[in-house]
Design an enzyme around this catalytic site. Structure first.
Site, PDB file in Angstrom:
ATOM      1  N   GLN A 128       0.833  -1.201   0.000  1.00 19.75           N
ATOM      2  CA  GLN A 128       0.000   0.000   0.000  1.00 19.75           C
ATOM      3  C   GLN A 128       0.863   1.244   0.000  1.00 19.75           C
ATOM      4  O   GLN A 128       1.688   1.439   0.889  1.00 19.75           O
ATOM      5  CB  GLN A 128      -0.924   0.012   1.221  1.00 19.75           C
ATOM      6  CG  GLN A 128      -1.897   1.192   1.235  1.00 19.75           C
ATOM      7  CD  GLN A 128      -2.781   1.196   2.466  1.00 19.75           C
ATOM      8  OE1 GLN A 128      -2.348   1.594   3.545  1.00 19.75           O
ATOM      9  NE2 GLN A 128      -4.015   0.732   2.308  1.00 19.75           N
ATOM     10  N   GLY A 129       0.677   2.111  -1.000  1.00 18.96           N
ATOM     11  CA  GLY A 129       1.411   3.358  -1.116  1.00 18.96           C
ATOM     12  C   GLY A 129       0.484   4.551  -0.954  1.00 18.96           C
ATOM     13  O   GLY A 129       0.136   5.211  -1.943  1.00 18.96           O
ATOM     14  N   SER A 131       0.399   6.759   2.500  1.00 20.09           N
ATOM     15  CA  SER A 131       0.961   7.796   3.369  1.00 20.09           C
ATOM     16  C   SER A 131       2.207   8.422   2.753  1.00 20.09           C
ATOM     17  O   SER A 131       2.948   7.785   2.004  1.00 20.09           O
ATOM     18  CB  SER A 131       1.318   7.207   4.731  1.00 20.09           C
ATOM     19  OG  SER A 131       0.177   6.668   5.363  1.00 20.09           O
ATOM     20  N   SER A 163       3.448  -0.859   3.306  1.00 19.96           N
ATOM     21  CA  SER A 163       3.414  -2.204   3.892  1.00 19.96           C
ATOM     22  C   SER A 163       3.890  -3.262   2.906  1.00 19.96           C
ATOM     23  O   SER A 163       3.350  -3.400   1.815  1.00 19.96           O
ATOM     24  CB  SER A 163       1.987  -2.533   4.350  1.00 19.96           C
ATOM     25  OG  SER A 163       1.491  -1.544   5.214  1.00 19.96           O
ATOM     26  N   GLU A 246     -10.575  -1.550   4.815  1.00 18.17           N
ATOM     27  CA  GLU A 246      -9.467  -1.648   5.767  1.00 18.17           C
ATOM     28  C   GLU A 246      -9.961  -1.499   7.207  1.00 18.17           C
ATOM     29  O   GLU A 246      -9.517  -2.198   8.107  1.00 18.17           O
ATOM     30  CB  GLU A 246      -8.425  -0.572   5.453  1.00 18.17           C
ATOM     31  CG  GLU A 246      -7.195  -0.633   6.335  1.00 18.17           C
ATOM     32  CD  GLU A 246      -6.117   0.361   5.923  1.00 18.17           C
ATOM     33  OE1 GLU A 246      -4.997   0.254   6.432  1.00 18.17           O
ATOM     34  OE2 GLU A 246      -6.412   1.245   5.101  1.00 18.17           O
TER      35      GLU A 246
END
Length: 390
Positions: A128-129, A131, A163, A246
């Site tokens: 996951q990109g 933040s 992550s 999520e």
């Protein structure tokens, strides 16, 4: 309300329990927590077993490759796999719990055919990109740019807390495609191939000494326009779909784990005398049992909302807020029961409890801080005005 298994649900439970009893004894021991390539291989091998047995994406709609199970059957799946000590989704939690459901809900038929089978079978791992270093909790303040160039976007910028980036094949990536638009309206949701030229991954070491997060640097990376999920500049709405999964359903298995841990903690308190010596401890255990019971009902609600390709509503933030804080309280209480043993982070009685307590410090930050969740609940659930407005 009848909470007993129907005959069909009881048969599903028996079949799953029998299958777990046969396959779990044959699993190899899990790899070292610091060995992420080994953990990827272990986690995806388990996912492949689930896939071959018909249990991968058991609650996903059949038209996107799932089994079309009812919400009750999915909850049975969570209960039985946790009870049996089966492996967690591990390195592919982003694909299975975030990106996959988002693509199933928002992707084109071609995108579903391209990515969902690899997620379900464990063939491909996602990260996951979202933040960024300068955005903090204000996700919409992201600055990673994507400039359209023919059939590609050219992406430059950086991400933080990505992550499992070091073992991922794909990344669900938020980019700014219209810098002149209001910050929530100029964002797009892309699928980034992690082996593309210009992608650099720098692992980050956590409090536990592991490196499941990484910094991600993007220097002129070309991403096909066909990899955009949703319309250009509609990425914030798509992101809200991702975050609803999520916050609303991704933690469902962890609620089962916490309820089991609470029972184990009560047993530990009885064995070491804390149960008889401290009536406050007994009250705290009882209160947490009630809270996790209520959270399990919220899980049932959210899973039902997500059935058939739906999306959990803003009540997902209620669940995430309450669960993350209850989990921290559970392991703080474990520290009180363990006493000096809670200071041990090595093989022994305090090992798992201490590790879980340290890991749990991140739960009120990950997937949106508790402050952000309170704002969402106040404005979208309770209808309260934003601060500074009448």
């Amino acid at each position: 309300m009848d909470l007993q298994d129907t005959p069909a649900e009881a048969a599903f439970r028996r079949g799953l329990r029998d299958w777990l009893g046969k396959v779990l004894p044959d699993l190899p021991p899990p790899p070292d927590p610091l060995d992420w390539p080994g953990r990827r291989a272990y986690d995806t091998a388990w996912q492949r077993r689930l896939y071959d047995a018909g249990y991968a994406g058991v609650h996903w709609p059949r038209e996107v490759g799932g089994q079309g199970a009812t919400p009750a059957e999915y909850l049975i799946f969570l209960e039985e796999t946790e009870r049996a000590g089966a492996p967690y989704v591990g390195a592919n939690f982003v694909g299975l719990l975030h990106a996959g459901p988002t693509i199933a809900a928002e992707g084109t038929p071609e995108q579903r055919r391209r990515w969902l089978p690899g997620i379900l079978s464990g063939a491909e791992v996602w990260c996951q990109g979202f933040s960024e270093p300068g955005a903090g909790s204000d996700l919409a303040a992201l600055r990673t740019r994507a400039v359209r160039d023919g059939d590609d976007y050219v992406v430059s910028g950086s991400k933080l807390w990505t992550s499992h980036a070091e073992v991922a094949d794909w990344c669900e990536l938020l980019v700014r495609t219209d810098p002149a638009a209001p910050k929530h309206r100029g964002i797009s949701w892309l699928v980034l191939p992690m082996d593309a030229p210009g992608v650099t991954v720098r692992p980050l070491r956590t409090l536990m000494g592991t490196a499941e997060f990484a910094e991600l640097f993007l220097d002129g990376v070309r991403v096909p326009v066909a990899n955009r999920v949703g319309a250009e500049n509609d990425g914030w709405r798509v992101t809200m779909v991702t975050l609803s999964f999520e916050r609303g359903t991704a933690f469902a298995g962890e609620v089962v784990a916490c309820r089991r841990a609470l029972v184990e903690l009560a047993g530990l308190a009885r064995r070491n005398g804390a149960w008889e010596d401290d009536p406050g401890l007994r009250r705290s255990l009882g209160l947490l049992a009630a809270r996790f019971g209520a959270l399990w009902r919220l899980v049932q609600w959210n899973v039902s909302e997500a059935q058939g390709g739906g999306v959990p509503g803003p009540g997902a933030s209620v669940f995430k807020l309450c669960f993350s804080e209850a989990r921290q309280e559970l392991y703080d209480l474990a520290a009180a029961v363990l006493g000096s043993g809670a200071l041990v982070l090595a093989d022994g009685q305090g090992d798992d409890w201490t590790a879980q307590r340290l890991q749990g410090l991140s739960y009120t930050i990950a997937a949106g801080t508790s402050q952000i969740q309170r704002n969402i609940v106040a404005q979208r659930v309770l209808g309260l005005p934003k601060p500074g407005r009448a």
